[in-house]
Write an enzyme that holds these catalytic residues in place. Sequence first.
Site, short mmCIF file in Angstrom:
data_model
loop_
_atom_site.label_atom_id
_atom_site.label_comp_id
_atom_site.label_asym_id
_atom_site.label_seq_id
_atom_site.Cartn_x
_atom_site.Cartn_y
_atom_site.Cartn_z
N ARG A 53 0.79 -1.23 0.00
CA ARG A 53 0.00 0.00 0.00
C ARG A 53 0.82 1.28 0.00
O ARG A 53 0.55 2.21 -0.77
CB ARG A 53 -0.90 0.07 1.26
N THR A 54 1.80 1.34 0.89
CA THR A 54 2.49 2.63 1.05
C THR A 54 3.23 2.98 -0.24
O THR A 54 3.09 4.09 -0.77
CB THR A 54 3.46 2.56 2.26
N LYS A 82 26.29 -4.09 -2.42
CA LYS A 82 27.76 -4.02 -2.53
C LYS A 82 28.37 -3.34 -1.30
O LYS A 82 29.56 -3.09 -1.25
CB LYS A 82 28.15 -3.20 -3.78
N ARG A 103 11.23 3.71 3.17
CA ARG A 103 10.92 2.76 4.26
C ARG A 103 12.18 1.98 4.58
O ARG A 103 12.90 1.56 3.68
CB ARG A 103 9.81 1.80 3.84
N HIS A 131 5.25 5.68 11.53
CA HIS A 131 4.71 5.55 10.16
C HIS A 131 3.78 6.75 9.97
O HIS A 131 2.56 6.61 9.94
CB HIS A 131 3.98 4.22 10.04
N1 CP Z 1 -0.13 -0.07 5.95
C1 CP Z 1 1.05 -0.30 5.33
O1 CP Z 1 2.09 0.29 5.65
O2 CP Z 1 0.97 -1.25 4.35
P1 CP Z 1 2.18 -1.76 3.46
O3 CP Z 1 3.16 -2.44 4.39
O4 CP Z 1 1.58 -2.68 2.46
O5 CP Z 1 2.82 -0.55 2.85
#
Ligand code: CP
Length: 305
Positions: A53-54, A82, A103, A131
């Site tokens: 999603r993110t 590397k 991320r 998050h």
């Molecule tokens: N909610 C969320 O962060 O989903 P993903 O891990 O799929 O990005």
Amino acid sequence: MNFKNKHIISIRDMSKAELDYILAKAALLKSNKDLQILKNKVLATLFFEPSTRTRLSFEAAITLAGGNYIGFADVTNTSVQKGESLKDTIKTVCGYCDVIAMRHNLEGAARAASEVSKVPIINAGDGANQHPTQTLLDLFTIKEQFGHIENLNIGLFGDLKYGRTVHSLSMALANYNVNLHFISPKLLQMPEYNKKYLSDLGIHFTEVDSLKEVGKKLDILYVTRLQRERFGDPLEYEKASGSYRVTLETMNMLSPHTKIMHPLPKVDEISQEVDKLPNAVYFEQAHNGIFVRQALLGLVTGVIQ
Ligand code: CP
């Protein structure tokens, strides 16, 4: 309010006025889907950890608003393999784009990236820590469902120890007049630092190990996945596995109007029958990620004020 060139690292860095401002911009974008506000802007999505999603909603957000994206979803195809450091990766990529969404599995990685980046860094999740863009879409969904974020009873349910979404969300909700209820098995309780943060702000919360105790009061039940990847000890994971689940039977412990939210992905903590209920708003919640992320991209690149 000026967000141009600001890094979005932690929800704790944002005031209530800033949160409300971003939500208002996202609402405008949801009602005007054809605005090409990010034309000629390039987003880099650097995902050192898996995501559906993110990452995809960031990429959809910029594409739908006329911009482009570059990036990686699999670190094994990058020069990190590397031995390249995170800071060198960021110093390089910031020369190719206007904004970076990143991320990483390490807590503090987004903050470290922001110290060397010439373009805004948006934290798309750092370990079990924060998050913030998920929190913004959670707040957006709450406001969309209830018309406001005040005077609600909100239950955070499940893996509150390792779930970064509930850490960010509880801190953001500290800005609003809500009643928080932490519902989890003892092994998965909200971390002390998080509870201290709320207590120091004078925020009232209850902590229980069963939904029975608070279920009927809840306007929202925010369910989280057991974060298998963050358990250091497999035995601890085995003990926690299957310790909570939302089924049709669980719904009887809630009020008929309780909305079920979940940051997703879900595994088996919500049964499929629950997906069909009007109370289940988690797929709409995931969809809202596009508008919130579009608003953030527009604000930090300075194309919206
Ligand atoms: N909610 C969320 O962060 O989903 P993903 O891990 O799929 O990005």
